[in-house]
Scaffold this motif. Sequence first.
Motif, PDB file in Angstrom:
ATOM      1  N   UNK A 109      -8.294   4.769  -4.363  1.00  0.00           N
ATOM      2  CA  UNK A 109      -8.745   5.984  -5.043  1.00  0.00           C
ATOM      3  C   UNK A 109      -7.623   7.017  -5.113  1.00  0.00           C
ATOM      4  N   UNK A 110      -6.902   7.179  -4.002  1.00  0.00           N
ATOM      5  CA  UNK A 110      -5.809   8.157  -3.975  1.00  0.00           C
ATOM      6  C   UNK A 110      -4.696   7.759  -4.929  1.00  0.00           C
ATOM      7  N   UNK A 111      -4.363   6.482  -4.948  1.00  0.00           N
ATOM      8  CA  UNK A 111      -3.303   6.006  -5.848  1.00  0.00           C
ATOM      9  C   UNK A 111      -3.717   6.205  -7.300  1.00  0.00           C
ATOM     10  N   UNK A 112      -4.949   5.851  -7.614  1.00  0.00           N
ATOM     11  CA  UNK A 112      -5.449   6.020  -8.989  1.00  0.00           C
ATOM     12  C   UNK A 112      -5.465   7.492  -9.393  1.00  0.00           C
ATOM     13  N   UNK A 113      -6.019   8.340  -8.541  1.00  0.00           N
ATOM     14  CA  UNK A 113      -6.227   9.739  -8.900  1.00  0.00           C
ATOM     15  C   UNK A 113      -4.931  10.533  -8.967  1.00  0.00           C
ATOM     16  N   UNK A 139      -3.209  13.945  -2.222  1.00  0.00           N
ATOM     17  CA  UNK A 139      -3.446  12.564  -1.820  1.00  0.00           C
ATOM     18  C   UNK A 139      -3.229  12.318  -0.343  1.00  0.00           C
ATOM     19  N   UNK A 140      -2.628  13.282   0.339  1.00  0.00           N
ATOM     20  CA  UNK A 140      -2.329  13.103   1.759  1.00  0.00           C
ATOM     21  C   UNK A 140      -3.606  12.969   2.586  1.00  0.00           C
ATOM     22  N   UNK A 141      -4.626  13.756   2.231  1.00  0.00           N
ATOM     23  CA  UNK A 141      -5.890  13.688   2.971  1.00  0.00           C
ATOM     24  C   UNK A 141      -6.499  12.299   2.864  1.00  0.00           C
ATOM     25  N   UNK A 142      -6.507  11.740   1.649  1.00  0.00           N
ATOM     26  CA  UNK A 142      -7.063  10.406   1.446  1.00  0.00           C
ATOM     27  C   UNK A 142      -6.256   9.348   2.186  1.00  0.00           C
ATOM     28  N   UNK A 187       0.825  -1.211   0.000  1.00  0.00           N
ATOM     29  CA  UNK A 187       0.000   0.000   0.000  1.00  0.00           C
ATOM     30  C   UNK A 187       0.856   1.257   0.000  1.00  0.00           C
ATOM     31  N   UNK A 188       2.035   1.159   0.592  1.00  0.00           N
ATOM     32  CA  UNK A 188       2.960   2.295   0.590  1.00  0.00           C
ATOM     33  C   UNK A 188       3.803   2.357  -0.687  1.00  0.00           C
ATOM     34  N   UNK A 189       3.959   1.206  -1.348  1.00  0.00           N
ATOM     35  CA  UNK A 189       4.860   1.116  -2.502  1.00  0.00           C
ATOM     36  C   UNK A 189       4.598   2.164  -3.591  1.00  0.00           C
ATOM     37  N   UNK A 190       3.344   2.387  -4.010  1.00  0.00           N
ATOM     38  CA  UNK A 190       3.133   3.389  -5.069  1.00  0.00           C
ATOM     39  C   UNK A 190       3.631   4.777  -4.685  1.00  0.00           C
TER      40      UNK A 190
END
Length: 240
Positions: A222-226, A178-181, A112-115
């Motif tokens: 969602x955060x990774x995608x967006x 993306x930090x908020x998500x 989950x952290x990798x991206x």
Amino acid sequence: MDFKKSKYGRFMNSRVPPNKRYRPTEYEHVANCATHALWIIPSILGSSFLYFLSDNQWESITACIYGFALSGLFTVSTVFHTISWKKSHLRTVEHCLHMCDRMVIYFFIAASYAPWLNLRELGPWASHMRWVIWIMACVGTAYVFFFHERYKIVELVCYTVMSVFPALVILSMANSDGLFELIMGGMSYFLGIVFFKSDGLVPFAHAIWHLFVAVGAGVHYYAIWKYLYVPGTTEMKTSR
């Protein structure tokens, strides 16, 4: 409130000693299976979507790592809970799957952290954390292998430390998109821990924990995608 003495008592077993594993009721078995089985197909499709959005080999590799861990988490959990429900007499198989269910969590946290660690410019500490997070996952896996179900509170602490420690690097992102998500998803996981530790106290506690995990994973996806894979975010990615 003592749920065991209420009309909901038939939906839950009694609390077990710390050195014993909680045995769900038939109702809870169904809920435990369903609450993660529902997300297997969406996680596979979502992971494939990230792969096809990848602009280069590094993004493709990262999408595969994240995708395998995401879909693996829900798949392993579903298989374990199904075997525990329908084939509990297969003690060795159930035990191995229970260990795998706990082990995969470590690799899911790392993935989950990798991206973010691979695709964002985070500063000098990020290059170290990219490997440290996987070393932590391996150490956690070894812990489960040697001390499975022996020291439950220690295992919970290990999961928590591994979840929080890399966030110190993530907070150094120059671009905070993306930090908020990430924070919201993390809060979902941590709120779910309350129910994870409430087996035998709250009806369907483990299934509720599963739902918190699904929500947290969904927010993070969602955060990774967006912010990392949607076309037009190239300027925010680390060049390889």
